[in-house]
Design a protein around this motif. Structure first.
Motif, PDB file in Angstrom:
ATOM      1  N   ASP A 115       0.810  -1.217   0.000  1.00 16.42           N
ATOM      2  CA  ASP A 115       0.000   0.000   0.000  1.00 16.42           C
ATOM      3  C   ASP A 115       0.847   1.273   0.000  1.00 16.42           C
ATOM      4  N   LEU A 116       2.140   1.120   0.281  1.00 15.56           N
ATOM      5  CA  LEU A 116       3.034   2.275   0.353  1.00 15.56           C
ATOM      6  C   LEU A 116       4.464   1.789   0.192  1.00 15.56           C
ATOM      7  N   MET A 117       5.256   2.579  -0.529  1.00 15.73           N
ATOM      8  CA  MET A 117       6.686   2.307  -0.617  1.00 15.73           C
ATOM      9  C   MET A 117       7.446   3.479  -0.023  1.00 15.73           C
ATOM     10  N   ILE A 118       8.387   3.176   0.859  1.00 16.05           N
ATOM     11  CA  ILE A 118       9.305   4.187   1.380  1.00 16.05           C
ATOM     12  C   ILE A 118      10.617   3.997   0.637  1.00 16.05           C
TER      13      ILE A 118
ATOM     14  N   ALA B 239       3.249  16.337  -7.381  1.00 13.21           N
ATOM     15  CA  ALA B 239       2.232  15.644  -8.179  1.00 13.21           C
ATOM     16  C   ALA B 239       1.132  15.044  -7.314  1.00 13.21           C
ATOM     17  N   GLY B 240       1.273  15.148  -5.996  1.00 12.00           N
ATOM     18  CA  GLY B 240       0.262  14.595  -5.100  1.00 12.00           C
ATOM     19  C   GLY B 240       0.278  13.084  -5.047  1.00 12.00           C
ATOM     20  N   LEU B 241       1.457  12.489  -5.259  1.00  7.74           N
ATOM     21  CA  LEU B 241       1.579  11.036  -5.280  1.00  7.74           C
ATOM     22  C   LEU B 241       2.297  10.506  -4.044  1.00  7.74           C
ATOM     23  N   GLY B 242       2.596  11.379  -3.099  1.00  7.02           N
ATOM     24  CA  GLY B 242       3.288  10.960  -1.891  1.00  7.02           C
ATOM     25  C   GLY B 242       3.859  12.144  -1.155  1.00  7.02           C
ATOM     26  N   ARG B 243       4.815  11.851  -0.281  1.00  2.00           N
ATOM     27  CA  ARG B 243       5.459  12.868   0.531  1.00  2.00           C
ATOM     28  C   ARG B 243       6.972  12.736   0.394  1.00  2.00           C
ATOM     29  N   CYS B 244       7.683  13.807   0.748  1.00  2.00           N
ATOM     30  CA  CYS B 244       9.146  13.801   0.750  1.00  2.00           C
ATOM     31  C   CYS B 244       9.622  14.359   2.083  1.00  2.00           C
TER      32      CYS B 244
ATOM     33  N   ASP C  62      -5.066   8.782   3.309  1.00  4.00           N
ATOM     34  CA  ASP C  62      -5.437   9.799   2.326  1.00  4.00           C
ATOM     35  C   ASP C  62      -5.984   9.107   1.073  1.00  4.00           C
ATOM     36  N   ASP C  63      -7.291   8.950   1.012  1.00  2.00           N
ATOM     37  CA  ASP C  63      -7.907   8.238  -0.108  1.00  2.00           C
ATOM     38  C   ASP C  63      -7.682   8.952  -1.437  1.00  2.00           C
TER      39      ASP C  63
ATOM     40  N   ARG D 243      -4.112   8.237  -2.622  1.00  2.40           N
ATOM     41  CA  ARG D 243      -4.012   6.861  -3.082  1.00  2.40           C
ATOM     42  C   ARG D 243      -4.711   6.685  -4.427  1.00  2.40           C
ATOM     43  N   ALA D 244      -5.817   7.398  -4.621  1.00  2.00           N
ATOM     44  CA  ALA D 244      -6.517   7.328  -5.903  1.00  2.00           C
ATOM     45  C   ALA D 244      -5.673   7.943  -7.014  1.00  2.00           C
ATOM     46  N   ARG D 245      -4.974   9.046  -6.714  1.00  2.00           N
ATOM     47  CA  ARG D 245      -4.092   9.660  -7.718  1.00  2.00           C
ATOM     48  C   ARG D 245      -2.961   8.710  -8.088  1.00  2.00           C
ATOM     49  N   ALA D 246      -2.387   8.027  -7.089  1.00  2.00           N
ATOM     50  CA  ALA D 246      -1.307   7.082  -7.370  1.00  2.00           C
ATOM     51  C   ALA D 246      -1.816   5.930  -8.228  1.00  2.00           C
ATOM     52  N   ALA D 247      -3.005   5.433  -7.912  1.00  2.00           N
ATOM     53  CA  ALA D 247      -3.584   4.345  -8.707  1.00  2.00           C
ATOM     54  C   ALA D 247      -3.831   4.800 -10.145  1.00  2.00           C
ATOM     55  N   ALA D 248      -4.336   6.030 -10.315  1.00  2.00           N
ATOM     56  CA  ALA D 248      -4.590   6.554 -11.655  1.00  2.00           C
ATOM     57  C   ALA D 248      -3.278   6.745 -12.417  1.00  2.00           C
ATOM     58  N   CYS D 249      -2.240   7.196 -11.711  1.00  2.00           N
ATOM     59  CA  CYS D 249      -0.927   7.352 -12.349  1.00  2.00           C
ATOM     60  C   CYS D 249      -0.421   5.997 -12.832  1.00  2.00           C
ATOM     61  N   GLY D 250      -0.574   4.968 -12.003  1.00  2.00           N
ATOM     62  CA  GLY D 250      -0.147   3.637 -12.408  1.00  2.00           C
ATOM     63  C   GLY D 250      -0.899   3.149 -13.629  1.00  2.00           C
ATOM     64  N   SER D 251      -2.206   3.350 -13.650  1.00  2.00           N
ATOM     65  CA  SER D 251      -3.011   2.936 -14.802  1.00  2.00           C
ATOM     66  C   SER D 251      -2.549   3.653 -16.066  1.00  2.00           C
ATOM     67  N   ARG D 252      -2.272   4.960 -15.940  1.00  2.00           N
ATOM     68  CA  ARG D 252      -1.829   5.720 -17.112  1.00  2.00           C
ATOM     69  C   ARG D 252      -0.484   5.224 -17.616  1.00  2.00           C
ATOM     70  N   LEU D 253       0.469   5.011 -16.693  1.00  2.00           N
ATOM     71  CA  LEU D 253       1.796   4.559 -17.109  1.00  2.00           C
ATOM     72  C   LEU D 253       1.729   3.180 -17.758  1.00  2.00           C
ATOM     73  N   ARG D 254       0.881   2.302 -17.242  1.00  2.00           N
ATOM     74  CA  ARG D 254       0.772   0.956 -17.808  1.00  2.00           C
ATOM     75  C   ARG D 254       0.084   0.965 -19.166  1.00  2.00           C
ATOM     76  N   SER D 255      -0.694   2.017 -19.450  1.00  2.00           N
ATOM     77  CA  SER D 255      -1.399   2.090 -20.727  1.00  2.00           C
ATOM     78  C   SER D 255      -0.524   2.626 -21.856  1.00  2.00           C
ATOM     79  N   LEU D 256       0.622   3.199 -21.507  1.00  2.00           N
ATOM     80  CA  LEU D 256       1.502   3.805 -22.513  1.00  2.00           C
ATOM     81  C   LEU D 256       2.376   2.750 -23.178  1.00  2.00           C
ATOM     82  N   PRO D 257       2.869   3.027 -24.381  1.00  2.00           N
ATOM     83  CA  PRO D 257       3.816   2.098 -25.001  1.00  2.00           C
ATOM     84  C   PRO D 257       5.035   1.932 -24.108  1.00  2.00           C
ATOM     85  N   PRO D 258       5.595   0.725 -24.001  1.00  2.00           N
ATOM     86  CA  PRO D 258       6.767   0.497 -23.140  1.00  2.00           C
ATOM     87  C   PRO D 258       7.926   1.410 -23.535  1.00  2.00           C
TER      88      PRO D 258
END
Length: 253
Positions: free
Chosen positions: A147-150, A189-194, A214-215, A218-233
């Motif tokens: 659910d989170l990577m440090i 980008a609202g995908l985590g903290r530093c 922070d729902d 987490r939703a923004r991170a999930a959407a970012c993942g979906s977008r990146l996976r949809s792009l050409p490698p």
């Protein structure tokens, strides 16, 4: 580019290897990262560059998780899972950073896996009742289940987490690399903290708590993942551009 060319890059100039000049004469200039996240995407100096997309590959969170593998506590209640992965280079002071992170996670209702990349930290790193320490692990196998990577803000590990749709807490361990830039980019980008590497256990613990509840983040991170996976490698795109150069005779023989 400018800071490196003015700094360490000047040592290469006697051999005609000034980085800015080499980049300027290249047949192709490929940036193997995501243009939407890259803060330099609108820089005039990069107009001739091509963003190929990230070479990191992700899968949907939980896609590979078996029910028996789900971490549970108490009355069958799911608990968050956290992956900790700092650099595979033994930067000075990393052991202290690891220890503060383990201390912070040990006081939270979660399950954590800390990977050290086989680095000699100069001392022993002990886990806790809910914190497992491993010398090495395949992050691609672990990320679909967390659910989170440090992380430390390394470009590769950061993009791998984002490709899986996993939010990040970035703790840069090398002040001279791009890790702080990556961390700030993730936060903007609202995908985590530093947090700085000097952050204590309580501050780390607070940031972990905030991200996990922070729902919207987490939703923004999930959407970012979906977008990146949809792009050409990105690796395929970069390879195609390189092959095009060689086939067109764009490289010296």
């Amino acid at each position: 580019m400018r800071s490196f060319d003015r700094g360490p890059g000047h040592l290469l100039r006697p051999w005609g290897l000034r980085p800015a000049a080499l980049w300027g004469h290249a047949a192709e200039r490929l940036l193997l990262t995501d243009a939407e996240l890259d803060p330099g995407r609108n820089a005039p100096a990069l107009t001739a560059y091509t963003w190929t997309g990230t070479t990191e590959v992700g899968s949907a969170p939980g896609a590979l998780r078996e029910p028996a593998e789900t971490a549970r506590r108490g009355e069958g209640e799911d608990v968050p899972r956290v992956l900790v992965a700092l650099s595979s280079t033994d930067f000075p002071g990393m052991l202290r950073v690891y220890r503060r992170i383990v201390d912070a996670l040990s006081g939270l209702p979660l399950e954590a896996t800390v990977t050290t990349g086989g680095v000699d930290l100069g001392g022993e790193l002990e886990g806790g009742p809910n914190v497992e320490v491993r010398g090495w692990a395949d992050h691609g196998e672990l990320l679909p289940h967390v659910d989170l990577m440090i992380g430390h803000g390394g470009h590769s590990s950061t993009m791998k987490a984002l490709a899986h749709g996993v939010p990040l807490l970035v703790v840069p361990v090398n002040p001279t690399a791009d890790q702080r830039l990556v961390g700030r980019t993730v936060q903007r980008a609202g995908l985590g903290r530093c947090l700085p590497r000097t952050a204590g256990p309580e501050r780390i613990r607070g940031a972990v708590r905030e991200i996990l509840v922070d729902d919207e983040l987490r939703a923004r991170a999930a959407a970012c993942g979906s977008r990146l996976r949809s792009l050409p490698p990105g690796a395929e795109t970069a390879a195609g551009r390189i092959l095009a150069v060689t086939e067109d005779g764009g490289l010296p023989g």
